[in-house]
Write a protein that holds these residues in place. Sequence first.
Motif, PDB file in Angstrom:
ATOM      1  N   CYS A  40       0.843  -1.192   0.000  1.00 48.63           N
ATOM      2  CA  CYS A  40       0.000   0.000   0.000  1.00 48.63           C
ATOM      3  C   CYS A  40       0.880   1.244   0.000  1.00 48.63           C
ATOM      4  O   CYS A  40       1.828   1.335   0.794  1.00 48.63           O
ATOM      5  CB  CYS A  40      -0.898   0.031   1.245  1.00 48.63           C
ATOM      6  N   LEU A  41       0.555   2.198  -0.874  1.00 51.16           N
ATOM      7  CA  LEU A  41       1.269   3.468  -0.917  1.00 51.16           C
ATOM      8  C   LEU A  41       0.401   4.516  -0.256  1.00 51.16           C
ATOM      9  O   LEU A  41      -0.742   4.722  -0.637  1.00 51.16           O
ATOM     10  CB  LEU A  41       1.578   3.854  -2.364  1.00 51.16           C
ATOM     11  N   SER A  42       0.960   5.198   0.747  1.00 51.89           N
ATOM     12  CA  SER A  42       0.142   6.086   1.566  1.00 51.89           C
ATOM     13  C   SER A  42       0.953   7.281   2.043  1.00 51.89           C
ATOM     14  O   SER A  42       2.176   7.191   2.216  1.00 51.89           O
ATOM     15  CB  SER A  42      -0.399   5.319   2.782  1.00 51.89           C
ATOM     16  N   ARG A  43       0.274   8.385   2.282  1.00 53.38           N
ATOM     17  CA  ARG A  43       0.918   9.570   2.855  1.00 53.38           C
ATOM     18  C   ARG A  43       1.203   9.389   4.343  1.00 53.38           C
ATOM     19  O   ARG A  43       1.963  10.152   4.925  1.00 53.38           O
ATOM     20  CB  ARG A  43       0.037  10.807   2.654  1.00 53.38           C
ATOM     21  N   ARG A  44       0.548   8.420   4.972  1.00 53.52           N
ATOM     22  CA  ARG A  44       0.751   8.202   6.413  1.00 53.52           C
ATOM     23  C   ARG A  44       0.723   6.708   6.705  1.00 53.52           C
ATOM     24  O   ARG A  44       0.224   5.907   5.919  1.00 53.52           O
ATOM     25  CB  ARG A  44      -0.338   8.908   7.232  1.00 53.52           C
ATOM     26  N   GLN A  45       1.278   6.352   7.861  1.00 57.12           N
ATOM     27  CA  GLN A  45       1.288   4.958   8.277  1.00 57.12           C
ATOM     28  C   GLN A  45      -0.137   4.490   8.556  1.00 57.12           C
ATOM     29  O   GLN A  45      -0.956   5.240   9.113  1.00 57.12           O
ATOM     30  CB  GLN A  45       2.141   4.786   9.534  1.00 57.12           C
ATOM     31  N   ILE A  46      -0.447   3.267   8.174  1.00 62.78           N
ATOM     32  CA  ILE A  46      -1.785   2.704   8.390  1.00 62.78           C
ATOM     33  C   ILE A  46      -1.633   1.514   9.323  1.00 62.78           C
ATOM     34  O   ILE A  46      -1.122   0.463   8.936  1.00 62.78           O
ATOM     35  CB  ILE A  46      -2.422   2.262   7.053  1.00 62.78           C
TER      36      ILE A  46
END
Length: 313
Positions: free
Chosen positions: A27-33
């Motif tokens: 997953c590519l994300s602006r924040r940690q999930i």
Amino acid sequence: MLVLGATGTIGRATVQALLGRGHRVVCLSRRQIDTLAGATVRVGDPTDPDWLSRDGIRGERFDAVLSCLASRTGSPDDAWAIDYRAHMTALAAAQQAGIPQFILLSAICVQKPLLAFQHAKLAFEQALIASGLTWSIVRPTAFFKSLSGQVERVRQGKPFLVFGDGRLTACKPISDRDLGAFLADCVTDPGRHNRILPIGGPGPAITPRDQGEALFRLLGQPPRFRHVSVKVLDAIIALLSLLGHVLPAAARKADLARIGRYYATESMLVRDPATGRYDAEATPATGSDLLFDYYRRLIDGTEQVERGDHAVF
């Protein structure tokens, strides 16, 4: 599998469905999930082409890109930045990396495009179709969370708000879980490849009046409705548009009011382009989750709703 837009409720449900089918998921994300156990999360800016190629894809082999990415508000600037340009960046990166498949979560409302986010989504859909990749474009009807905005007001004894008689529109609501499963199965089902796929949830089409009656029944209250004329929305839009010439905040509110008017007057069902009529029977259904069961869980507190910035009634 490379997933964009995994931070939202639909994205998280889709990742869980992919993992359950044995896929390796990045997953590519602006924040940690923290809620995506089993998936790899790479934190950065997926809209930056350099970061996407260097730190997102990293030269690794992926079978497909699956995007649940969507603009938060649907306003023109946001829509063209995310629904179009960010997706064009992802498409270019996928082509450069040799990723053969791209699955896109779109929206059924693009059938009748009157708003900026609909035009932006359609522009990317056309680019994806022409890309040479194997593609699937999934156009879901209304989400459970977008139809939950009046649960609390009805619980407090207030009337349920409807436009007109409450039967101007209808939809076949779909849960995050059922939609996530449908998206995940697009990876391996050749019958869903190179197709535009409108999809709704199980059961008959539901009007706003049906939603209100169900809420009152579940709460054990007598039905109380407040009928609002669409002309009220038109007047609000006209006033905000006028103020928007000098006040940027008013212009933004006018955009959101236009979105609200659209959903107040257009059904989220398959539309016959020849007649302009919406057809519940022609709207495919999937899954097993029902909206009114979801309402019951919201009422008894076993589920909490996460509503987006552009959620409507």
